[in-house]
Design an enzyme around this catalytic site. Sequence first.
Site, PDB file in Angstrom:
ATOM      1  N   ASN A   1      -4.022  -4.350 -13.774  1.00 45.67           N
ATOM      2  CA  ASN A   1      -3.212  -3.355 -14.491  1.00 45.67           C
ATOM      3  C   ASN A   1      -2.628  -4.027 -15.743  1.00 45.67           C
ATOM      4  O   ASN A   1      -1.754  -4.888 -15.629  1.00 45.67           O
ATOM      5  CB  ASN A   1      -2.096  -2.863 -13.560  1.00 45.67           C
ATOM      6  CG  ASN A   1      -1.177  -1.844 -14.220  1.00 45.67           C
ATOM      7  OD1 ASN A   1      -1.300  -1.570 -15.417  1.00 45.67           O
ATOM      8  ND2 ASN A   1      -0.259  -1.299 -13.452  1.00 45.67           N
TER       9      ASN A   1
ATOM     10  N   CYS B   1       3.511   1.845 -18.781  1.00 45.32           N
ATOM     11  CA  CYS B   1       2.041   1.873 -18.775  1.00 45.32           C
ATOM     12  C   CYS B   1       1.455   3.025 -19.586  1.00 45.32           C
ATOM     13  O   CYS B   1       0.281   3.000 -19.959  1.00 45.32           O
ATOM     14  CB  CYS B   1       1.515   1.958 -17.348  1.00 45.32           C
ATOM     15  SG  CYS B   1       2.012   0.564 -16.337  1.00 45.32           S
TER      16      CYS B   1
ATOM     17  N   HIS C   1      -5.684   5.355 -16.313  1.00 45.58           N
ATOM     18  CA  HIS C   1      -4.892   4.143 -16.125  1.00 45.58           C
ATOM     19  C   HIS C   1      -5.407   3.466 -14.864  1.00 45.58           C
ATOM     20  O   HIS C   1      -5.786   4.135 -13.899  1.00 45.58           O
ATOM     21  CB  HIS C   1      -3.409   4.513 -15.990  1.00 45.58           C
ATOM     22  CG  HIS C   1      -2.543   3.305 -15.823  1.00 45.58           C
ATOM     23  ND1 HIS C   1      -2.582   2.244 -16.693  1.00 45.58           N
ATOM     24  CD2 HIS C   1      -1.634   2.967 -14.862  1.00 45.58           C
ATOM     25  CE1 HIS C   1      -1.725   1.313 -16.296  1.00 45.58           C
ATOM     26  NE2 HIS C   1      -1.147   1.728 -15.187  1.00 45.58           N
TER      27      HIS C   1
HETATM   28  O1  UT7 Z   1       1.521   1.027 -13.346  1.00 40.99           O
HETATM   29  C1  UT7 Z   1       2.453   1.113 -12.306  1.00 40.99           C
HETATM   30  C2  UT7 Z   1       2.292  -0.049 -11.398  1.00 40.99           C
HETATM   31  N1  UT7 Z   1       2.472   0.212  -9.996  1.00 40.99           N
HETATM   32  C3  UT7 Z   1       1.450   0.329  -9.146  1.00 40.99           C
HETATM   33  O2  UT7 Z   1       0.342   0.392  -9.484  1.00 40.99           O
HETATM   34  C4  UT7 Z   1       1.801   0.364  -7.675  1.00 40.99           C
HETATM   35  C5  UT7 Z   1       1.003   1.296  -6.883  1.00 40.99           C
HETATM   36  N2  UT7 Z   1       0.946   0.839  -5.495  1.00 40.99           N
HETATM   37  C6  UT7 Z   1      -0.052   0.065  -5.044  1.00 40.99           C
HETATM   38  O3  UT7 Z   1      -0.977  -0.208  -5.766  1.00 40.99           O
HETATM   39  C7  UT7 Z   1      -0.029  -0.355  -3.607  1.00 40.99           C
HETATM   40  O4  UT7 Z   1       1.032   0.289  -2.920  1.00 40.99           O
HETATM   41  C8  UT7 Z   1       0.122  -1.903  -3.455  1.00 40.99           C
HETATM   42  C9  UT7 Z   1      -1.163  -2.585  -3.901  1.00 40.99           C
HETATM   43  C10 UT7 Z   1       1.299  -2.408  -4.278  1.00 40.99           C
HETATM   44  C11 UT7 Z   1       0.336  -2.271  -1.986  1.00 40.99           C
HETATM   45  O5  UT7 Z   1      -0.731  -1.754  -1.203  1.00 40.99           O
HETATM   46  P1  UT7 Z   1      -0.416  -1.012   0.180  1.00 40.99           P
HETATM   47  O6  UT7 Z   1      -1.714  -0.646   0.753  1.00 40.99           O
HETATM   48  O7  UT7 Z   1       0.561   0.084  -0.125  1.00 40.99           O
HETATM   49  O8  UT7 Z   1       0.224  -2.179   1.027  1.00 40.99           O
HETATM   50  P2  UT7 Z   1       1.642  -2.217   1.750  1.00 40.99           P
HETATM   51  O9  UT7 Z   1       2.724  -2.324   0.739  1.00 40.99           O
HETATM   52  O10 UT7 Z   1       1.707  -1.129   2.766  1.00 40.99           O
HETATM   53  O11 UT7 Z   1       1.577  -3.594   2.515  1.00 40.99           O
HETATM   54  C12 UT7 Z   1       0.665  -3.782   3.623  1.00 40.99           C
HETATM   55  C13 UT7 Z   1       0.825  -5.210   4.138  1.00 40.99           C
HETATM   56  C14 UT7 Z   1       2.287  -5.608   4.371  1.00 40.99           C
HETATM   57  O12 UT7 Z   1       2.311  -6.453   5.503  1.00 40.99           O
HETATM   58  P3  UT7 Z   1       2.707  -5.847   6.956  1.00 40.99           P
HETATM   59  O13 UT7 Z   1       4.089  -5.285   6.795  1.00 40.99           O
HETATM   60  O14 UT7 Z   1       1.684  -4.815   7.258  1.00 40.99           O
HETATM   61  O15 UT7 Z   1       2.645  -7.047   7.846  1.00 40.99           O
HETATM   62  C15 UT7 Z   1       2.631  -6.422   3.150  1.00 40.99           C
HETATM   63  O16 UT7 Z   1       3.645  -7.363   3.389  1.00 40.99           O
HETATM   64  O17 UT7 Z   1       0.306  -6.128   3.172  1.00 40.99           O
HETATM   65  C16 UT7 Z   1       1.322  -7.119   2.863  1.00 40.99           C
HETATM   66  N3  UT7 Z   1       1.160  -7.519   1.480  1.00 40.99           N
HETATM   67  C17 UT7 Z   1       0.314  -8.480   1.076  1.00 40.99           C
HETATM   68  N4  UT7 Z   1      -0.518  -9.272   1.772  1.00 40.99           N
HETATM   69  C18 UT7 Z   1      -1.254 -10.159   1.074  1.00 40.99           C
HETATM   70  C19 UT7 Z   1       1.782  -6.993   0.377  1.00 40.99           C
HETATM   71  N5  UT7 Z   1       1.344  -7.617  -0.734  1.00 40.99           N
HETATM   72  C20 UT7 Z   1       0.433  -8.547  -0.319  1.00 40.99           C
HETATM   73  C21 UT7 Z   1      -0.365  -9.481  -0.999  1.00 40.99           C
HETATM   74  N6  UT7 Z   1      -1.205 -10.262  -0.268  1.00 40.99           N
HETATM   75  N7  UT7 Z   1      -0.348  -9.618  -2.342  1.00 40.99           N
END
Ligand code: UT7
Length: 384
Positions: free
Chosen positions: A280, A111, A250
Amino acid sequence: MTRAAITGWGKCMPPAVLSNHDLATFLDTDDAWIAQRTGIRERRITHVLGSELSYVAARRALACAALAASDLDLVVYGSCSAEEAVPNTASGLQYKLGAWRAGAMDVNTACTSFLYGLSSAAGMIATGTIRSALVVGVETISPFLDWDNRGVAVLFGDGCAAVVLQAAEHDDEGLLADKLGCYADSRQILRVRGHGTTYGNRGISYGDTLWDFDGQEIFKRAVHGMSEAAADVLVRAGRAPADVHLVVPHQANLRIIEFVAKRAGIPMDRVFLTVHKYGNMSAATVPVALVEALEAGAVPPRALMLMPAFGAGLTWCAHLLRFGERVTPLDAADVELPPCERTALQMVNELRARKETRGRSAAGLVSPVFPETQVVLAGGTGVA
Ligand code: UT7
């Protein structure tokens, strides 16, 4: 020291829009979750190659600077989705533009590729190796996205923008400070398996990708790296957060941007956002946002711009740049993409079907051709 100034800018966005609702037709997700956790509402899906997006963006940037392609000394293709490893994609763009005198190089730091490319070209201008450069930030991420993994599929989109760099007219203009870094001990937390020579000749087809992606850890490290780099460039340039007119960060997640802005002591009304409509776009994110900020009139003459970023590697960086008096284009280019006949959802479903047909050879990263092959990836978990 000769500073490098941005004298031309242009973008090229693929027209097909993939909404959160489109994603919910094949993923267990919904608009509310994606919007709330990431700030993303929609993204673009490309119907053409990255070199075609780059050609249009480059022609627009050159027209903006009123510079002929034949006067360019360097073409930099910042991307982690280069079309070929050999020859590089920058040489194809050089050829298509008719930039006959220019050197051509690809830069891949994921990125941050556009900004690392900007540093490389600006450094060459500073030492007198070159006088002008075209720096492209482009990503066609859709063909190798892990479409059935909701943890990554909702985050990314395609896009492209380019800038022309030339020697600045004044000392206090152009790239004032840049900081590059990399948390290589975390390189395994963002990895596209099935994409690169480690996998080549092992029976894994291009596009059979599976992503290792630890979202929460990437989030923390992104905030840390971007904040550290932003503070570093401000200190080294002798500027305060209050001096910054606009932050063009970014844009991987709105919450990451909010944390970085807070740590930098810069209010969100001085941050230019595109994450809601493009997601992104990896290397294309910062340059597209920069071009849109200029187009929107959000960049006043002599504006001080702060551009922090992070990506796989985990690379991170920040650039502090002062614009000159001119923040409007000198000319426009008469060039467009070919029309797109399919919807974004149709294109994505075709990509998913193709992957399904080939079989998930990347799933265990065990090669059907050399099933005994074990590849240990540096900094990785030793899979494959
Ligand atoms: O340029 C480099 C690219 N990388 C990034 O930008 C990644 C940076 N990280 C993030 O942006 C965030 O960590 C994410 C958007 C990827 C995830 O957000 P989060 O607030 O950290 O969510 P989480 O991983 O803690 O997941 C929370 C819940 C989980 O369910 P449970 O375990 O609480 O039941 C996930 O399974 O949300 C669930 N989940 C989703 N639900 C609906 C994860 N992805 C999704 C989804 N739709 N797409």
